[in-house]
Design a protein around this motif. Structure first.
Motif: not given
Lengths: 177, 442
Positions: B114-124, B126-133, B137-147
């Protein structure tokens, strides 16, 4: 496409040949804007090709967005003549009553190849209105190959129309480019 | 995804019952349903949030990472073959601010960034990373929920990929019902099926989307709308010429027709295919399907609501030879009065290079926005839209009455309700009947 059309010797503005090419482009635009389609057909060689590929939005590293073989136009003299004959019927509803068009042609670059054909690259802006509808506009680049006939006249032997739009915002493509 | 509302109002703001606008039995349909903004808003929820939509053909994304940006109904989607080779349909919208994550029409990608804040998804998805991650905090991003949001269901038939946003929608095979039989017939006739050539033509027309769907099951217009081609001798000078066929209501709003030529016309048979493809067809189709395919020159069908195939044949020049071509179509509504049209060219994979070239050439000269036929269709739809909008016009109905008293036949080899006359508005009425049922929340 750009590479081949720009090959050979650059013909600069101010030369007789450049003026002759410019004059042909202007006369063509005038014929198309004033429904003189037979005159336009007379400006094409017998073996003319007339192609408009479909454009897509792609990364520059993947090219200029011309993927595969999809086209909007893939014509030759016979099919262009059919288009013109169709416009002359009373039933070509997309152009009956006819659209008003204005072909603006600019940014003309001319190259002369070793085989004597001229490569002419130009920008076009075509405005179209019909009935009481608002404007539709087409912009893009034309890549023309010009060849001199035995009668000494330059004619279009090939045209590739590269539209700027990936989604054509127009009712249809019933006008000629 | 949020749950679908389980109860839907069946009345508009003015208190009018939708059923009063669409009288399928009498073939009288209110002009309002085409351009009324309130009805368009209801369509977004009840049709475009719930039906199955065509998104592309498997041959458009042959390799892992191949993706094309496509609408799924009215939402921007991504049709992608992921790293594992699985075909997925994703909502093209970052989970953070909703920014488009795929910003081309096609590419081969390992990741969607994503150009906006650098969230990166696999082609499946799945959310794999975000910029300045590290700032989460440990429970804030919740990658597994926000593919990336996945279409609720994705399935295909004969390589035609469909998706729906509705987890409650019936599975594709059940949704298609008897239409699956005909899609297998038309697309499964030759070895390896058909393939998409290039990329779709896309253009935007000032029309209500339903004038498109209406026209794709209409043979009656051909002689008048395309009369320029009659004048040029490219169509028969006979007002009945496109009536020698069969119209089929395949149920659930899916409709189609087959048009047969005169018995002595060897060309206008077997979809006009060259002999080597006809041989494959005789081998691939069972006897009942072959009995339909052999005498048929053309076939056009609709998978409700917005997918159409048009298997046509036409000459492309005066005194020319007829060639067959397969064209897929889809409407993407932009507003009550503006629609994006999508058109794909397809051809049998095992056809000769010369047939593939001529079939495509004939298609592009006769159909699509520059086509000798299609140009005039769009003119009709725009002027229908404009002339149906006014406060006086919309008090009145449109006339879809041809064939209201006609009985279906019983000796057709395939399923569905079938009528032996391809002029008639039986299939339009079937389409509007499904529209009404969907709009009533059934």
């Amino acid at each position: 496409m750009t590479e081949s059309i720009d090959s050979g010797t650059r013909i600069k503005p101010g030369t007789d040949l450049y003026a002759e090419v410019s004059d042909l482009l202007l006369r063509e635009a005038d014929a198309l804007d004033n429904y003189r389609y037979d005159e336009w057909l007379g400006m094409l060689t017998e073996d003319v090709t007339y192609v408009m590929p479909v454009r897509t939005s792609q990364f520059l590293t993947d090219g200029k967005g011309f993927h595969g073989d999809a086209t909007f136009f893939s014509d030759d003299r016979e099919s262009l003549t059919t288009r013109v004959r169709r416009l002359e019927t009373e039933f070509a509803w997309a152009e009956t009553p006819p659209s008003r068009t204005r072909h603006f042609i600019s940014n003309v670059l001319v190259h002369e190849r070793e085989d004597g054909e001229l490569g002419v690259r130009s920008s076009f802006m075509i405005t179209r209105t019909r009935q009481d509808h608002g404007y539709q506009m087409f912009t893009g680049e034309r890549q023309d190959r010009l060849r001199r006939g035995e009668d000494g006249e330059l004619r279009f032997a090939g045209r590739v129309i590269l539209p700027d739009q990936t989604v054509i915002t127009a009712t249809n493509l019933s006008v000629l480019f | 995804m949020s749950e679908n509302p389980t109860t839907l109002p069946t009345q508009l703001g003015g208190g009018e019952d939708l059923a009063a606008l669409v009288n399928v039995d009498d073939g009288l349909i209110s002009r309002r349903i085409f351009t009324d903004p309130a009805i368009f808003e209801l369509e977004k929820e009840r049709i475009f949030g719930r039906a199955w939509f065509f998104v592309g053909h498997e041959t458009e994304i042959p390799e892992p990472g191949d993706l094309v940006a496509r609408p799924v109904g009215m939402d921007p989607g991504i049709l992608v073959r992921d790293d594992e080779g699985e075909i997925r349909v994703l909502l093209n919208s970052c989970r953070h601010r909703g920014m488009r994550v795929c910003r081309t029409d096609r590419e081969n990608a390992r990741f969607l960034r994503c150009p906006y804040h650098g969230w990166v998804y696999k082609t499946s998805g799945e959310l794999v990373s975000a910029a300045a991650e590290s700032h989460y905090g440990p429970d804030e991003l919740r990658k597994e929920e926000f593919g990336l949001i996945q279409a609720a269901q994705v399935d295909q038939i004969q390589g035609l990929i469909f998706a729906t946003w509705d987890p409650e929608a019936p599975p594709l095979q059940e949704y298609l019902g008897d239409m699956a039989y005909y899609l297998d017939l038309v697309f499964g006739r030759t070895d390896g099926g058909l393939e998409v050539v290039g990329t779709p033509q896309v253009w935007e027309v000032d029309t209500a989307w339903k004038f498109g769907t209406d026209n794709y099951t209409d043979n009656y217009h051909v002689f008048s709308t395309h009369h320029s081609l009659v004048d040029l001798g490219m169509l028969p000078n006979d007002p009945d010429f496109a009536s020698h066929g069969h119209m089929i209501d395949a149920g659930n709003g899916h409709v189609l027709h087959f048009v047969q030529g005169p018995p002595d016309d060897e060309e206008f048979r077997a979809f006009g295919l060259p002999e080597e493809l006809r041989e494959q067809m005789r081998r691939n189709l069972p006897p009942d399907k072959l009995q339909i395919a052999e005498p048929s020159g053309i076939s056009v069908g609709t998978v409700w609501p917005t997918f159409h195939y048009m298997h046509l044949q036409s000459s492309d020049v005066i005194d020319g030879k007829q060639e067959p071509f397969m064209n897929l179509r889809m409407e993407e509504p932009i507003s009550p009065t503006r629609t994006r049209m999508w058109a794909w060219f397809m051809v049998d994979r095992t056809a000769s290079p010369e047939f593939k070239r001529r079939s495509q050439e004939c298609y592009v000269r006769t159909f699509g926005p520059a086509g000798l036929f299609d140009q005039d269709d769009m003119e009709n739809w725009e002027d229908c839209t404009r002339a149906n909008m006014g406060p006086a016009a919309r008090r009145y109905t449109l006339h879809h009455r041809m064939g209201v008293d006609r009985e279906p036949i019983s000796d057709w080899p395939g399923p569905g309700r079938v009528w032996a006359d391809s002029y008639g508005e039986m299939t339009q009425r079937a389409w509007y009947g499904q529209w009404l049922r969907q709009m009533q929340g059934e």
